[in-house]
Design an enzyme around this catalytic site. Sequence first.
Site, PDB file in Angstrom:
ATOM      1  N   GLY A  58      15.365  17.102  11.287  1.00  0.00           N
ATOM      2  CA  GLY A  58      15.288  18.073  12.381  1.00  0.00           C
ATOM      3  C   GLY A  58      16.120  19.455  11.782  1.00  0.00           C
ATOM      4  O   GLY A  58      15.876  19.721  10.653  1.00  0.00           O
ATOM      5  N   GLU A  59      16.920  20.091  12.779  1.00  0.00           N
ATOM      6  CA  GLU A  59      17.673  20.968  12.109  1.00  0.00           C
ATOM      7  C   GLU A  59      19.416  20.470  12.540  1.00  0.00           C
ATOM      8  O   GLU A  59      19.551  20.370  13.697  1.00  0.00           O
ATOM      9  CB  GLU A  59      17.484  22.226  13.043  1.00  0.00           C
ATOM     10  CG  GLU A  59      18.121  23.684  12.552  1.00  0.00           C
ATOM     11  CD  GLU A  59      17.853  23.836  11.091  1.00  0.00           C
ATOM     12  OE1 GLU A  59      16.618  23.707  10.627  1.00  0.00           O
ATOM     13  OE2 GLU A  59      18.903  24.233  10.342  1.00  0.00           O
ATOM     14  N   SER A  60      19.979  20.358  11.511  1.00  0.00           N
ATOM     15  CA  SER A  60      21.307  19.713  11.684  1.00  0.00           C
ATOM     16  C   SER A  60      22.170  20.717  12.207  1.00  0.00           C
ATOM     17  O   SER A  60      23.027  20.313  12.890  1.00  0.00           O
ATOM     18  CB  SER A  60      21.706  19.562  10.101  1.00  0.00           C
ATOM     19  OG  SER A  60      21.894  20.713   9.354  1.00  0.00           O
ATOM     20  N   CYS A  90      17.215  13.238   6.367  1.00  0.00           N
ATOM     21  CA  CYS A  90      17.298  14.566   6.133  1.00  0.00           C
ATOM     22  C   CYS A  90      18.460  15.437   6.931  1.00  0.00           C
ATOM     23  O   CYS A  90      19.786  15.289   6.551  1.00  0.00           O
ATOM     24  CB  CYS A  90      15.784  15.144   6.592  1.00  0.00           C
ATOM     25  SG  CYS A  90      15.471  16.608   5.728  1.00  0.00           S
ATOM     26  N   ARG A 117      22.544  21.644   1.646  1.00  0.00           N
ATOM     27  CA  ARG A 117      21.385  21.998   2.654  1.00  0.00           C
ATOM     28  C   ARG A 117      20.211  22.744   1.978  1.00  0.00           C
ATOM     29  O   ARG A 117      20.601  23.694   1.226  1.00  0.00           O
ATOM     30  CB  ARG A 117      21.823  22.786   3.782  1.00  0.00           C
ATOM     31  CG  ARG A 117      22.661  21.946   4.537  1.00  0.00           C
ATOM     32  CD  ARG A 117      23.010  22.815   5.729  1.00  0.00           C
ATOM     33  NE  ARG A 117      22.186  22.898   6.906  1.00  0.00           N
ATOM     34  CZ  ARG A 117      21.927  23.911   7.727  1.00  0.00           C
ATOM     35  NH1 ARG A 117      23.004  24.751   7.997  1.00  0.00           N
ATOM     36  NH2 ARG A 117      20.745  23.874   8.377  1.00  0.00           N
ATOM     37  N   ILE A 145      10.997  18.040   3.596  1.00  0.00           N
ATOM     38  CA  ILE A 145      10.571  19.234   4.330  1.00  0.00           C
ATOM     39  C   ILE A 145      12.070  19.822   4.322  1.00  0.00           C
ATOM     40  O   ILE A 145      13.053  19.353   4.990  1.00  0.00           O
ATOM     41  CB  ILE A 145      10.369  18.767   5.823  1.00  0.00           C
ATOM     42  CG1 ILE A 145       9.064  17.928   5.613  1.00  0.00           C
ATOM     43  CG2 ILE A 145      10.086  20.241   6.481  1.00  0.00           C
ATOM     44  CD1 ILE A 145       8.364  17.515   6.829  1.00  0.00           C
ATOM     45  N   ARG A 146      12.312  20.916   3.789  1.00  0.00           N
ATOM     46  CA  ARG A 146      13.228  21.792   3.727  1.00  0.00           C
ATOM     47  C   ARG A 146      14.610  20.911   3.327  1.00  0.00           C
ATOM     48  O   ARG A 146      15.605  20.792   4.299  1.00  0.00           O
ATOM     49  CB  ARG A 146      13.545  22.811   4.805  1.00  0.00           C
ATOM     50  CG  ARG A 146      12.179  23.788   5.043  1.00  0.00           C
ATOM     51  CD  ARG A 146      12.625  24.600   6.384  1.00  0.00           C
ATOM     52  NE  ARG A 146      13.726  25.493   5.964  1.00  0.00           N
ATOM     53  CZ  ARG A 146      14.844  25.300   7.104  1.00  0.00           C
ATOM     54  NH1 ARG A 146      14.381  24.908   8.157  1.00  0.00           N
ATOM     55  NH2 ARG A 146      15.788  26.096   6.895  1.00  0.00           N
ATOM     56  N   HIS A 181      11.762  11.815   4.598  1.00  0.00           N
ATOM     57  CA  HIS A 181      11.241  11.550   6.067  1.00  0.00           C
ATOM     58  C   HIS A 181      10.294  10.225   5.575  1.00  0.00           C
ATOM     59  O   HIS A 181       9.138  10.480   5.625  1.00  0.00           O
ATOM     60  CB  HIS A 181      10.363  12.471   6.635  1.00  0.00           C
ATOM     61  CG  HIS A 181      11.474  13.727   7.083  1.00  0.00           C
ATOM     62  ND1 HIS A 181      11.915  13.742   8.388  1.00  0.00           N
ATOM     63  CD2 HIS A 181      11.647  14.839   6.321  1.00  0.00           C
ATOM     64  CE1 HIS A 181      12.445  14.836   8.462  1.00  0.00           C
ATOM     65  NE2 HIS A 181      12.347  15.670   7.287  1.00  0.00           N
ATOM     66  N   GLU A 183       9.608   8.169   8.026  1.00  0.00           N
ATOM     67  CA  GLU A 183       8.883   8.043   9.258  1.00  0.00           C
ATOM     68  C   GLU A 183       7.636   8.954   9.474  1.00  0.00           C
ATOM     69  O   GLU A 183       6.800   8.802  10.255  1.00  0.00           O
ATOM     70  CB  GLU A 183       9.912   8.228  10.167  1.00  0.00           C
ATOM     71  CG  GLU A 183      10.082   9.725  10.717  1.00  0.00           C
ATOM     72  CD  GLU A 183      11.056  10.581   9.719  1.00  0.00           C
ATOM     73  OE1 GLU A 183      11.589  10.052   8.670  1.00  0.00           O
ATOM     74  OE2 GLU A 183      11.139  11.853   9.844  1.00  0.00           O
TER      75      GLU A 183
HETATM   76  N1  GLN Z   1      16.816  21.865   6.541  1.00  0.00           N
HETATM   77  C1  GLN Z   1      17.092  21.333   7.563  1.00  0.00           C
HETATM   78  C2  GLN Z   1      18.847  21.194   7.884  1.00  0.00           C
HETATM   79  O1  GLN Z   1      19.430  22.005   6.985  1.00  0.00           O
HETATM   80  C3  GLN Z   1      17.065  19.670   7.379  1.00  0.00           C
HETATM   81  C4  GLN Z   1      15.414  19.726   7.412  1.00  0.00           C
HETATM   82  C5  GLN Z   1      15.062  18.443   7.760  1.00  0.00           C
HETATM   83  O2  GLN Z   1      15.357  17.616   8.455  1.00  0.00           O
HETATM   84  N2  GLN Z   1      13.588  18.048   7.647  1.00  0.00           N
HETATM   85  O3  GLN Z   1      19.272  20.751   8.734  1.00  0.00           O
END
Ligand code: GLN
Length: 202
Positions: A58-60, A90, A117, A145-146, A181, A183
């Site tokens: 997600g977004e840390s 992630c 990151r 993903i990112r 990921h 999942e």
């Molecule tokens: N870019 C996100 C972060 O820095 C991590 C991306 C992800 O969990 N798919 O939190």
Amino acid sequence: MKKIRCLTEGGSMKVGVLALQGAFIEHANTLKKLGVEPILIKNTQDLKDIKGLILPGGESTAIGKLLVDLDLISPIRNLIENGLPIFGTCAGMILLAKNLSNDSRKHLATMDITVKRNAYGRQNDSFYTENNFKGIDSTVEMVFIRAPYIESLSPNVDILAKVDSNIVAAREKNMLVTSFHPELTSDLKVHKYFLDIIKEAR
Ligand code: GLN
């Protein structure tokens, strides 16, 4: 009658999935496919009875802030330090890292890794590949993903997978992390690997 201890004793085994932000439903669905009961973790009370915990992607920054606001940092850190198996995917990897090379923040900071990151930059920020994973016989499906990757680690951390020479999966004792990921694929192997860590721990 002789009682045989098994993983599912007293009903199915409960594994927590931190459910504050990000891809937690997908982890819960994967656990269900493996016969495990997912417990969505939203507060400290939810942490009792779990035999393992997944920190989703997600977004840390957002998840880290919610962990602080909900007073979840110390309880989760204590559980990890007492041996609770934990799996960070992630953003979950970022939450567990002791150091971030391009961010001054620290979150749970229990694992001896330095993580970058958004390490793949803009051009290649999301991709799919299949690659080897130490301890798993066939290749594993990997969705990035990112994604972050591990830039450096201490000798007590075992490298489990690399993609293009970057470390994308590792384990230190009860802590497992992946940049990707699992999942978001139909491949259950990495979750099974995590359930094996839980079985070892019991
Ligand atoms: N870019 C996100 C972060 O820095 C991590 C991306 C992800 O969990 N798919 O939190």
